[in-house]
Design an enzyme around this catalytic site. Structure first.
Site, PDB file in Angstrom:
ATOM      1  N   HIS A 122     -10.247   4.905  -0.855  1.00 31.36           N
ATOM      2  CA  HIS A 122      -9.574   5.206  -1.706  1.00 31.36           C
ATOM      3  C   HIS A 122      -7.796   5.978  -0.870  1.00 31.36           C
ATOM      4  O   HIS A 122      -7.861   6.354  -0.789  1.00 31.36           O
ATOM      5  CB  HIS A 122      -8.925   5.813  -3.375  1.00 31.36           C
ATOM      6  CG  HIS A 122      -9.875   7.131  -3.254  1.00 31.36           C
ATOM      7  ND1 HIS A 122      -8.817   7.579  -3.075  1.00 31.36           N
ATOM      8  CD2 HIS A 122     -10.756   7.366  -3.400  1.00 31.36           C
ATOM      9  CE1 HIS A 122      -9.335   9.503  -3.759  1.00 31.36           C
ATOM     10  NE2 HIS A 122     -10.341   9.347  -3.924  1.00 31.36           N
ATOM     11  N   ASP A 123      -6.765   5.374  -1.072  1.00 28.27           N
ATOM     12  CA  ASP A 123      -5.190   5.596  -0.605  1.00 28.27           C
ATOM     13  C   ASP A 123      -5.603   5.828   0.162  1.00 28.27           C
ATOM     14  O   ASP A 123      -4.442   6.725   0.863  1.00 28.27           O
ATOM     15  CB  ASP A 123      -5.344   6.383  -2.107  1.00 28.27           C
ATOM     16  CG  ASP A 123      -5.204   6.650  -3.189  1.00 28.27           C
ATOM     17  OD1 ASP A 123      -3.839   6.030  -4.051  1.00 28.27           O
ATOM     18  OD2 ASP A 123      -6.075   7.149  -3.427  1.00 28.27           O
ATOM     19  N   GLY A 140     -10.482   9.693   1.207  1.00 27.03           N
ATOM     20  CA  GLY A 140      -9.095   9.650  -0.147  1.00 27.03           C
ATOM     21  C   GLY A 140      -8.312  10.107   1.061  1.00 27.03           C
ATOM     22  O   GLY A 140      -8.002  11.110   1.371  1.00 27.03           O
TER      23      GLY A 140
END
Length: 268
Positions: A122-123, A140
């Site tokens: 994520h991200d 992340g």
């Protein structure tokens, strides 16, 4: 041109598929997917969530794109995955959608090559022409700049950054930022030398390579610090833009947490 969808695939009628998209057997494509012209999706691919995929990508079997972030704070908001054009995503790769902690986007640029079972958390932000070999793992919020190469089994700590034209050796554990133009290796990984081969392949001049090498020696071998390295090199000859990018990266890195310039989180 028309879309070709295998009869065993399940494509939500609300998904947007461009011309000449091919969807293989047993794929599952959700209602918020947008897939650009000429993208080929092989069998057993799952595309979930708010996912945008550009043109002329090739996605191999058992890839999962847009799954929920593996973050306990995620509350189900409509965060995104955005992928550019001309990428190759090989078997078993996973690309998770973002959390709400930054701008809500996990992104991959153009002409990247993700080999089998690579994981983009994520991200994460990946720029253009990045190669991730088999079983690479990004935590992340990792940022990787253009033309970087990660060898097999590399693991990158969350919030770490990898600069442009870097080469990370296989099985390295990247806990800190890796500045641009470096060859890094180890557990934990450290810049060992300048990635001269990569720079030559990308048409860096001899003068640029020489001054980047001198910066590496001053900062990593003689440990004179960023300010002193900057002063010595900027006073010694023509200023190369690549040198300025390296010095700015090093200066930003020193302001972060545990060698990660973007990690400015405070303890709870």
């Amino acid at each position: 041109m028309s879309v070709t969808i295998a009869h065993t695939a399940v494509v939500d009628p609300r998904a947007q598929l461009g011309d000449d998209v091919r969807v293989g057997h047993f794929c599952l494509i959700g209602p918020h997917a947008r897939i650009g012209t000429g993208t080929q999706i092989e069998n057993h691919v799952t595309i979930m969530g708010h996912t945008t995929i550009g043109e002329n990508n090739h996605i191999f079997p058992n890839v999962v794109i847009g799954g929920e972030p593996q973050d306990l704070s995620y509350q189900g908001s409509p965060t995104q995955v955005i992928i550019g054009d001309g990428n190759v995503i090989r078997e078993g790769c996973t690309i998770n959608r973002a959390t709400e902690k930054e701008d809500g986007i996990t992104s991959i640029g153009d002409h990247c090559y993700l080999m089998a079972y690579a994981h983009v958390a994520h991200d994460c932000r990946l720029n253009d022409r990045i190669v991730m070999a088999n079983n690479c793992m990004l935590g992340g919020h990792v940022h990787i700049d253009h033309d970087a190469i990660l060898s097999g089994g590399v693991a990158v700590h969350h919030y770490a950054s990898v600069g442009a034209y870097c080469f990370i050796s296989g099985l390295s554990r990247v806990k800190q930022d890796v500045p641009p133009y470096m060859l890094a290796e180890g557990s934990p990984a450290r810049p060992r030398t300048v990635n001269v081969v990569g720079l030559k392949r990308n048409d860096f001049s001899n003068d640029e390579i020489r001054v980047i090498t001198e910066a590496f020696k001053l900062y990593y071998r003689r440990s004179v610090g960023v300010a002193e390295t900057r002063q010595r090199l900027l006073n010694s000859g023509p200023i190369q833009p690549s040198l300025l990018r390296l010095l700015d990266f090093l200066e930003h890195q020193t302001g972060g947490k545990n060698g990660r310039g973007r990690d400015r989180r405070k303890a709870a």
